[in-house]
Design a protein around this motif. Structure first.
Motif, PDB file in Angstrom:
ATOM      1  N   VAL A  76       0.934  -1.199   0.032  1.00 30.82           N
ATOM      2  CA  VAL A  76       0.008  -0.002  -0.258  1.00 30.82           C
ATOM      3  C   VAL A  76       0.802   1.171   0.163  1.00 30.82           C
ATOM      4  O   VAL A  76       0.640   2.279  -0.675  1.00 30.82           O
ATOM      5  N   ASP A  77       1.902   1.256   0.745  1.00 34.43           N
ATOM      6  CA  ASP A  77       2.864   2.382   0.776  1.00 34.43           C
ATOM      7  C   ASP A  77       3.591   2.674  -0.514  1.00 34.43           C
ATOM      8  O   ASP A  77       3.629   3.750  -1.152  1.00 34.43           O
ATOM      9  N   ALA A  78       3.837   1.515  -1.277  1.00 31.07           N
ATOM     10  CA  ALA A  78       4.475   1.764  -2.574  1.00 31.07           C
ATOM     11  C   ALA A  78       3.417   2.161  -3.511  1.00 31.07           C
ATOM     12  O   ALA A  78       3.798   3.063  -4.517  1.00 31.07           O
ATOM     13  N   VAL A  79       2.138   1.660  -3.512  1.00 34.42           N
ATOM     14  CA  VAL A  79       1.479   2.221  -4.628  1.00 34.42           C
ATOM     15  C   VAL A  79       0.847   3.468  -4.215  1.00 34.42           C
ATOM     16  O   VAL A  79       0.530   4.491  -4.995  1.00 34.42           O
ATOM     17  N   THR A  80       0.938   3.828  -3.067  1.00 30.92           N
ATOM     18  CA  THR A  80       0.415   5.127  -2.650  1.00 30.92           C
ATOM     19  C   THR A  80       1.618   6.329  -3.257  1.00 30.92           C
ATOM     20  O   THR A  80       1.231   7.449  -3.566  1.00 30.92           O
ATOM     21  N   ARG A  81       2.707   5.771  -3.038  1.00 31.41           N
ATOM     22  CA  ARG A  81       3.845   6.773  -3.637  1.00 31.41           C
ATOM     23  C   ARG A  81       3.792   6.853  -5.261  1.00 31.41           C
ATOM     24  O   ARG A  81       3.985   7.925  -5.668  1.00 31.41           O
ATOM     25  N   LEU A  82       3.366   5.682  -5.728  1.00 31.80           N
ATOM     26  CA  LEU A  82       3.139   5.966  -7.246  1.00 31.80           C
ATOM     27  C   LEU A  82       1.816   6.810  -7.522  1.00 31.80           C
ATOM     28  O   LEU A  82       2.069   7.782  -8.657  1.00 31.80           O
TER      29      LEU A  82
END
Length: 225
Positions: A60-66
């Motif tokens: 979730v943290d990674a896709v939020t960054r995207l």
């Protein structure tokens, strides 16, 4: 081979199914249902899947960054203040966590800008922005630093904790803004792993590279009150 005698004009063309647009609130609800269903499947005895479930927070943290990266680009060009407002964090915390990869785990800019003149109010805000929470997250909520095993300090928290602990009586109103969990962690003098000590020492050197480390008690011990 027999000749095709079907007249195209009399044969209706198959209808193209119209593409249904899914609104983001509907998509959000769908994702939440999937996560709850996954948790229920693990809860009925699949202990081996527990690790994969817990690692979804990192995804979730990674896709939020995207998503943030897309919102920052043209034609949207949202500012860091606008993004931070939606995330419920400070502008600096949003920028450090979701900004350029080289910033992740770096010492908070607010400390670098003020150096020895940093106020207690700034220390409190920085400490709160980078606090790992309870239970601790897998990455720092303030800068995206991935915690090593047995360590729940990013370089910023490792630097701020001993300074704020020593200076907390200088501004009681500012310190009162910490949550009970954050305040209890601030006062904790539990021994930390050698890795945590190394992180704290390296962070302090980055903060004040031209001053001797003896200016502050980096062991985390409080002065006599």
């Amino acid at each position: 081979m027999s000749k095709n005698t079907v007249k195209p004009a009399l044969t209706p063309k198959p209808r193209k199914r119209s593409k249904r647009e899914v609104e983001n609130p509907e998509f959000d609800a769908f994702v939440r249902r999937i996560l709850r269903a996954y948790a229920r499947r693990v809860a009925v005895g699949d202990v081996e899947a527990l690790q994969s479930l817990s690692q979804l927070s990192s995804e979730v943290d990674a896709v939020t960054r995207l998503a943030v990266a897309g919102l920052r680009k043209a034609p949207y060009s949202y500012s860091w203040s606008e993004i931070a407002d939606r995330l419920g964090v400070s502008k600096q915390a949003a920028q450090m966590r979701y900004g350029d990869r080289t910033d992740r785990g770096a010492l908070d800019r607010r400390l670098l800008q003020t150096g020895l003149g940093v106020s207690v109010a700034t220390l409190v805000q920085v400490f709160a922005d980078h606090h790992p929470g309870s239970p601790a997250a897998s990455v720092c909520p303030g800068c995206g630093y991935r915690y090593p095993d047995g360590v729940c300090d990013c370089p910023t928290t490792a630097t701020v904790r001993p300074l704020l602990r020593r200076r907390r009586h200088e501004d009681d109103d500012a310190v009162a803004r910490l949550s009970p969990v954050q305040f209890a962690d601030l006062l904790t003098t539990k021994s930390r792993s050698p890795r945590a000590t190394a992180v704290r020492q390296a962070a302090f050197t980055a903060l004040i590279p031209d001053r001797p480390a003896s200016l502050f008690d980096l062991s985390g011990k409080d002065s006599a009150s």
